[in-house]
Design an enzyme around this catalytic site. Structure first.
Site, PDB file in Angstrom:
ATOM      1  N   HIS A 125      76.958  63.181  28.403  1.00  0.00           N
ATOM      2  CA  HIS A 125      77.047  62.919  26.976  1.00  0.00           C
ATOM      3  C   HIS A 125      77.981  61.711  26.807  1.00  0.00           C
ATOM      4  O   HIS A 125      78.901  61.530  27.604  1.00  0.00           O
ATOM      5  CB  HIS A 125      77.664  64.165  26.334  1.00  0.00           C
ATOM      6  CG  HIS A 125      77.636  64.203  24.844  1.00  0.00           C
ATOM      7  ND1 HIS A 125      78.550  63.533  24.079  1.00  0.00           N
ATOM      8  CD2 HIS A 125      76.838  64.871  23.991  1.00  0.00           C
ATOM      9  CE1 HIS A 125      78.299  63.786  22.798  1.00  0.00           C
ATOM     10  NE2 HIS A 125      77.265  64.593  22.711  1.00  0.00           N
ATOM     11  N   ASP A 202      82.727  69.556  31.294  1.00  0.00           N
ATOM     12  CA  ASP A 202      82.401  69.597  29.873  1.00  0.00           C
ATOM     13  C   ASP A 202      81.511  70.830  29.644  1.00  0.00           C
ATOM     14  O   ASP A 202      80.358  70.847  30.039  1.00  0.00           O
ATOM     15  CB  ASP A 202      81.687  68.280  29.528  1.00  0.00           C
ATOM     16  CG  ASP A 202      81.000  68.300  28.166  1.00  0.00           C
ATOM     17  OD1 ASP A 202      81.061  69.338  27.468  1.00  0.00           O
ATOM     18  OD2 ASP A 202      80.392  67.276  27.818  1.00  0.00           O
ATOM     19  N   GLN A 205      77.972  72.508  26.113  1.00  0.00           N
ATOM     20  CA  GLN A 205      76.601  73.002  26.004  1.00  0.00           C
ATOM     21  C   GLN A 205      76.416  74.333  26.718  1.00  0.00           C
ATOM     22  O   GLN A 205      75.501  75.091  26.418  1.00  0.00           O
ATOM     23  CB  GLN A 205      75.651  71.954  26.603  1.00  0.00           C
ATOM     24  CG  GLN A 205      74.232  72.019  26.110  1.00  0.00           C
ATOM     25  CD  GLN A 205      74.137  71.922  24.605  1.00  0.00           C
ATOM     26  OE1 GLN A 205      73.635  72.835  23.964  1.00  0.00           O
ATOM     27  NE2 GLN A 205      74.630  70.858  24.012  1.00  0.00           N
ATOM     28  N   LYS A 228      79.206  74.951  18.726  1.00  0.00           N
ATOM     29  CA  LYS A 228      77.977  75.137  19.512  1.00  0.00           C
ATOM     30  C   LYS A 228      77.776  76.604  19.865  1.00  0.00           C
ATOM     31  O   LYS A 228      76.795  76.966  20.510  1.00  0.00           O
ATOM     32  CB  LYS A 228      78.041  74.299  20.782  1.00  0.00           C
ATOM     33  CG  LYS A 228      78.240  72.813  20.508  1.00  0.00           C
ATOM     34  CD  LYS A 228      77.149  71.952  21.081  1.00  0.00           C
ATOM     35  CE  LYS A 228      77.269  70.527  20.587  1.00  0.00           C
ATOM     36  NZ  LYS A 228      77.311  69.544  21.643  1.00  0.00           N
ATOM     37  N   CYS A 366      72.868  61.327  22.335  1.00  0.00           N
ATOM     38  CA  CYS A 366      74.167  60.875  22.828  1.00  0.00           C
ATOM     39  C   CYS A 366      74.175  60.777  24.347  1.00  0.00           C
ATOM     40  O   CYS A 366      75.210  60.995  24.985  1.00  0.00           O
ATOM     41  CB  CYS A 366      75.309  61.796  22.384  1.00  0.00           C
ATOM     42  SG  CYS A 366      75.578  61.806  20.632  1.00  0.00           S
TER      43      CYS A 366
END
Ligand SMILES: *Cc1c(COP(=O)(O)O)cnc(C)c1O
Length: 408
Positions: A125, A202, A205, A228, A366
């Site tokens: 991302h 990260d 997600q 999210k 993104c």
């Protein structure tokens, strides 16, 4: 129809927004990778905060301030428990993944020197690319990319070859928001540690789909955005191992993050407050805790199993459309289907299905380097949550077929 242990209709009643119509049609919300919807239980937590105990935290001796502080710190502990984090002071409350990554990238300025290397995956991302590029500009460190194959999986052999004494940091997403790939976190982390590199994952997600044990994975840093995973926008966490958080310098200066201030010198507060300057998103933090309670009351195992069924069914059904190609076909993937139809711009498909009440994402998500890799301008992305249904998948397929017939 596929059997499931979830009572989807009961779950859907928890989400007021799912009852609304868009363009005269029932909303089919398939943009969960951008942000998830909010259940009444979380909305109630937000309303309750403003109705009963809105106050600044960690400061006042008065009752409201103490109640707000207790609720906020209780949320931090829920987060700690959910991700199996050793200490609650290793949970830094931030405004979300982007903020968390910038905090770490900023802090590493003082640890890196010219020609040190930072590895990032090819499926990042932008929020996990740009802060590292800025860090490289400040320090002279070099960014290297772990390549991926056409299925959208990292090429692990190449990763192992890239690792060396020069590698100081490795960054990648747990789950790709553009492709749905689940990356092999433990293997990447263990290899990075053999050369003494720190690893930031990260988790923006992944967190809505996978319950992650951060101690077992042995990551040094992990980031999450509440929005999210059924929580509000503008709040999230940075998990950091205590040893790293102690070493990192503060990110922003201000109130809350100090021990003592004079005009000559300021000493900083201990963890986690050293990284939490200013009044935080108190209500958001509390609501994040409520979101974790909500999702855990359903259970992550059932959620993951059901979402796998949804994705599998949607994949099969979408592939019945001639000329449709799916990007991201990793063996290990979750919740995201990125696709295009030969000769049609993704934006046109998105616009037509919106007329049918179906929300999908179109564009580069993104993650422009991924689109460059496939030599496409973007994709249509349908991303699923546990409150989506097989009927909604059918509506998506019908909508995409309709768009195709109109456009070709
Ligand atoms: C959404 C997302 C981000 C950015 O999260 P913010 O909440 O916008 O800070 C970063 N990485 C991935 C993989 C994401 O899906």
């Amino acid at each position: 129809m596929i059997e499931t242990t979830l009572d989807i209709q009961a779950i859907r009643k928890d989400f007021p927004i799912l009852q609304r119509e868009v363009n005269g049609k029932p909303l089919v919300y398939l943009d969960n990778a951008a942000t998830s919807q909010t259940p009444q239980q979380v909305i109630d937590a937000i309303v309750d905060y403003y109705h009963r105990y809105n106050a600044n935290i960690h400061r006042g001796v008065h009752t409201l301030s103490q109640e707000a502080t207790d609720a906020y710190e209780a949320a931090r502990q829920k987060i700690q428990k959910h991700f199996n984090i050793a200490h609650s002071h290793e949970v830094i409350m931030t405004s979300g993944t982007t903020d968390s990554i910038n905090l770490v990238a900023n802090g590493f300025s003082s640890f890196l020197k010219k020609n040190d290397e930072i590895l990032v995956s090819a499926m990042e991302h932008h929020s996990n690319i740009v802060p590292w590029q800025m860090l490289c500009e400040r320090t002279g460190a070099v960014l290297k990319v772990i390549p991926m194959n056409l299925e959208g999986e990292l090429i692990m052999e190449e990763y192992h070859k890239l690792l060396s004494e020069k590698t100081k940091l490795v960054f990648f997403n747990h789950v790709s928001n553009a492709l749905g790939t689940i990356n092999p976190v433990k293997e990447i982390v263990d290899a990075a540690h053999t050369v003494g590199a720190a690893v930031l994952v990260d988790g923006a997600q992944a967190a809505a789909h996978i319950k992650t044990d951060l101690q077992a994975l042995d990551v040094d840093f992990y980031t999450v955005s509440a929005h999210k995973m059924c929580g509000p926008t503008g709040v999230g966490i940075l998990y950091g191992k205590e040893e790293w958080l102690k070493k990192l310098p503060p990110y922003q200066g201000g109130g809350e993050m100090i021990a003592e201030v004079t005009f000559e010198k300021t000493t900083y507060a201990g963890l986690p407050h050293k990284f939490e300057a200013g009044t935080p998103n108190i209500c958001g933090g509390i609501a994040f805790g409520a979101a974790l309670d909500y999702m855990n009351s359903i259970g992550f195992e059932v959620i993951a199993q059901y979402e796998d069924e949804l994705v599998q069914y949607a994949t099969e059904q979408l592939l019945t459309i001639e000329g449709l190609k799916i990007y991201g076909t990793a063996a290990n993937k979750t919740s995201v289907i990125s696709f295009n139809i030969d000769g049609i711009h993704p934006y046109d498909i998105g616009t037509i299905v919106d007329k049918l009440g179906i929300a999908v994402r179109t564009g580069h998500h993104c993650a422009q380097p991924i689109m460059d890799f496939y030599k496409i301008p973007g994709t249509v992305r349908a991303s699923f949550s546990f409150y989506n249904t097989m009927e909604e998948v059918d509506k998506l397929v019908e909508g995409v077929n309709r768009a195709k017939n109109m456009l070709l």
